[in-house]
Design a protein around this motif. Structure first.
Motif, mmCIF file in Angstrom:
data_model
loop_
_atom_site.group_PDB
_atom_site.id
_atom_site.type_symbol
_atom_site.label_atom_id
_atom_site.label_comp_id
_atom_site.label_asym_id
_atom_site.label_seq_id
_atom_site.Cartn_x
_atom_site.Cartn_y
_atom_site.Cartn_z
ATOM 1 N N ASP A 91 1.423 -1.523 0.334
ATOM 2 C CA ASP A 91 -0.538 0.006 -0.363
ATOM 3 C C ASP A 91 1.345 1.309 -0.034
ATOM 4 O O ASP A 91 -0.105 2.514 0.025
ATOM 5 N N ASN A 92 1.762 0.646 0.399
ATOM 6 C CA ASN A 92 3.206 2.109 -0.071
ATOM 7 C C ASN A 92 3.391 2.400 -1.485
ATOM 8 O O ASN A 92 4.401 2.278 -1.934
ATOM 9 N N PRO A 93 2.880 3.292 -2.210
ATOM 10 C CA PRO A 93 3.025 4.012 -3.560
ATOM 11 C C PRO A 93 4.293 4.182 -3.885
ATOM 12 O O PRO A 93 4.775 4.138 -5.300
ATOM 13 N N GLU A 94 5.019 4.736 -3.184
ATOM 14 C CA GLU A 94 6.742 5.940 -3.465
ATOM 15 C C GLU A 94 7.189 4.400 -3.463
ATOM 16 O O GLU A 94 8.366 3.974 -4.159
ATOM 17 N N ARG A 95 6.791 3.345 -2.663
ATOM 18 C CA ARG A 95 8.351 2.165 -2.354
ATOM 19 C C ARG A 95 7.576 0.698 -3.611
ATOM 20 O O ARG A 95 8.250 0.692 -4.354
ATOM 21 N N ILE A 96 6.423 0.957 -3.826
ATOM 22 C CA ILE A 96 5.994 0.523 -5.566
ATOM 23 C C ILE A 96 5.899 0.880 -6.654
ATOM 24 O O ILE A 96 6.733 -0.129 -7.266
ATOM 25 N N ALA A 97 6.382 2.644 -6.756
ATOM 26 C CA ALA A 97 7.338 2.961 -8.076
ATOM 27 C C ALA A 97 9.153 2.791 -8.290
ATOM 28 O O ALA A 97 8.477 2.608 -8.942
ATOM 29 N N ARG A 98 9.050 2.481 -6.667
ATOM 30 C CA ARG A 98 10.785 1.991 -7.096
ATOM 31 C C ARG A 98 11.138 0.933 -7.557
ATOM 32 O O ARG A 98 11.329 1.179 -7.853
ATOM 33 N N GLN A 99 10.045 0.025 -6.772
ATOM 34 C CA GLN A 99 10.384 -1.384 -7.048
ATOM 35 C C GLN A 99 9.786 -1.342 -8.274
ATOM 36 O O GLN A 99 10.358 -2.531 -9.510
ATOM 37 N N LEU A 100 9.393 -0.791 -9.040
ATOM 38 C CA LEU A 100 9.128 -1.044 -10.433
ATOM 39 C C LEU A 100 9.577 -0.101 -11.365
ATOM 40 O O LEU A 100 10.048 -1.031 -12.599
ATOM 41 N N GLU A 101 10.546 1.113 -11.122
ATOM 42 C CA GLU A 101 11.774 1.621 -11.723
ATOM 43 C C GLU A 101 12.580 0.791 -12.079
ATOM 44 O O GLU A 101 12.993 0.273 -13.043
ATOM 45 N N ARG A 102 12.890 -0.398 -11.120
ATOM 46 C CA ARG A 102 13.942 -1.089 -11.109
ATOM 47 C C ARG A 102 13.497 -1.731 -12.062
ATOM 48 O O ARG A 102 15.041 -2.580 -12.611
ATOM 49 N N TRP A 103 12.667 -2.654 -11.898
ATOM 50 C CA TRP A 103 12.403 -3.960 -12.910
ATOM 51 C C TRP A 103 12.687 -2.928 -14.272
ATOM 52 O O TRP A 103 12.352 -4.456 -15.096
ATOM 53 N N TYR A 104 11.609 -2.441 -14.170
ATOM 54 C CA TYR A 104 11.583 -1.339 -15.792
ATOM 55 C C TYR A 104 13.266 -1.551 -16.431
ATOM 56 O O TYR A 104 13.691 -1.525 -17.252
ATOM 57 N N ARG A 105 14.235 -1.309 -15.139
ATOM 58 C CA ARG A 105 15.631 -0.921 -15.668
ATOM 59 C C ARG A 105 16.112 -2.297 -15.544
ATOM 60 O O ARG A 105 16.780 -2.543 -17.219
ATOM 61 N N GLN A 106 16.107 -3.748 -14.831
ATOM 62 C CA GLN A 106 16.532 -4.292 -15.712
ATOM 63 C C GLN A 106 15.901 -4.936 -16.538
ATOM 64 O O GLN A 106 16.550 -5.217 -17.275
ATOM 65 N N GLN A 107 14.451 -5.023 -17.169
ATOM 66 C CA GLN A 107 14.216 -4.687 -18.671
ATOM 67 C C GLN A 107 15.020 -4.524 -19.661
ATOM 68 O O GLN A 107 15.278 -5.229 -20.687
ATOM 69 N N ALA A 108 14.847 -2.736 -19.376
ATOM 70 C CA ALA A 108 15.704 -2.118 -20.266
ATOM 71 C C ALA A 108 16.992 -2.399 -20.633
ATOM 72 O O ALA A 108 17.783 -2.538 -22.224
ATOM 73 N N ASP A 109 17.218 -3.186 -19.684
ATOM 74 C CA ASP A 109 19.094 -3.102 -19.613
ATOM 75 C C ASP A 109 19.434 -4.365 -20.678
ATOM 76 O O ASP A 109 20.076 -4.477 -21.377
ATOM 77 N N GLY A 110 18.100 -5.568 -20.866
ATOM 78 C CA GLY A 110 18.614 -6.544 -21.470
ATOM 79 C C GLY A 110 17.887 -6.918 -22.960
ATOM 80 O O GLY A 110 18.655 -6.803 -23.208
ATOM 81 N N VAL A 111 16.597 -6.105 -23.177
ATOM 82 C CA VAL A 111 15.999 -5.406 -23.997
ATOM 83 C C VAL A 111 17.251 -4.238 -25.009
ATOM 84 O O VAL A 111 17.261 -4.540 -26.291
ATOM 85 N N PHE A 112 17.196 -3.280 -24.696
ATOM 86 C CA PHE A 112 18.132 -2.501 -25.727
ATOM 87 C C PHE A 112 19.862 -2.927 -25.355
ATOM 88 O O PHE A 112 20.212 -3.045 -27.019
ATOM 89 N N ASN A 113 20.227 -3.749 -24.510
ATOM 90 C CA ASN A 113 21.598 -5.018 -24.849
ATOM 91 C C ASN A 113 21.524 -5.662 -26.104
ATOM 92 O O ASN A 113 22.471 -5.209 -26.965
ATOM 93 N N ARG A 114 19.719 -6.379 -25.864
ATOM 94 C CA ARG A 114 20.104 -7.093 -27.253
ATOM 95 C C ARG A 114 20.507 -7.147 -28.299
ATOM 96 O O ARG A 114 20.477 -7.041 -29.651
#
Ligand code: ZN
Length: 226
Positions: A108-131
């Motif tokens: 229920d903590n939107p700031e923490r959810i936002a940060r967690q989601l951004e970390r996930w986006y970064r990991q995905q971006a790292d894989g997709v962009f590098n490929r």
């Protein structure tokens, strides 16, 4: 151009560039010695493009700030996925059965959810962009270029850039757009290894690498991001 105001920023650069920000602010970046006449001619040459973009911005619905609540839709590779939030001791994020599932100690903590989601986006971006860079780089390697290193950044006004220090900078927000749009931006930046401007030689190289790049560019510019 009639009623539109713009800011001129002079710096050590070779070409003129127009930037339109989401709040409709316009900046013109020009070389130190560009004359007022050159700047005006440049703006005039971009007038139709600018008017179309400004109209597009006005037609877009106002951006609603994201709430990071259960069920809210978020973009990934051009698709919308509802957030599915659940409590767990250890955070974990995954795309599962059509939902973006986040296990979190405080769902229920939107700031923490936002940060967690951004970390996930970064990991995905790292894989997709590098490929994508790896996939397209061989064409540039045989032309004598060195593979630039990926840097993922949050940028307000551009999708990507190529630095002379050997970095390809890509906007994290790109991970929310379709793969074919990301591919267009990657190839655009790689073509800057050979041409630092957007002149005819650059465009010819783009067409050689990606014959339908103009369509992809148009599509990306029309994309409503949130
Ligand atoms: Zn460019």
């Amino acid at each position: 151009m009639k009623t539109t105001d713009y800011t001129v920023i002079r710096s050590r650069r070779r070409s003129l560039e127009l930037r339109l920000y989401p709040d409709s602010r316009i900046e013109v970046r020009v070389p130190l010695r560009a004359s007022a006449r050159e700047v005006e001619d440049f703006i005039a040459s971009k007038s139709a493009w600018l008017q179309a973009r400004l109209r597009g911005q006005q037609l877009r619905p106002p951006r609603i700030p994201l709430q990071y609540r259960h069920g809210e839709e978020h973009l990934f590779l051009g698709q919308h996925y509802p957030l599915s939030l659940a409590r767990a001791a250890r955070p974990a994020t995954a795309l599962q059965q059509g939902s973006l599932c986040l296990l979190a100690p405080e769902p229920d903590n939107p700031e923490r959810i936002a940060r967690q989601l951004e970390r996930w986006y970064r990991q995905q971006a790292d894989g997709v962009f590098n490929r994508l860079i790896d996939h397209h780089f061989p064409f540039f390697a045989v032309r004598g270029h060195i593979r630039p290193q990926l840097r993922i950044r949050s940028m307000k006004s551009r999708w990507g850039s190529l630095s002379s220090l050997g970095y390809i900078n890509l906007n994290l927000e790109l991970i929310k757009t379709p793969l074919h749009s990301i591919e267009y931006v990657v190839i655009h930046e790689l073509c800057h290894l050979e041409h630092m401007n957007h002149g005819p030689a650059f465009q010819a190289l783009m067409s050689q690498c990606l014959p339908d790049w103009r369509r992809r560019k148009r599509e990306l510019n029309e994309m409503p991001l949130r």
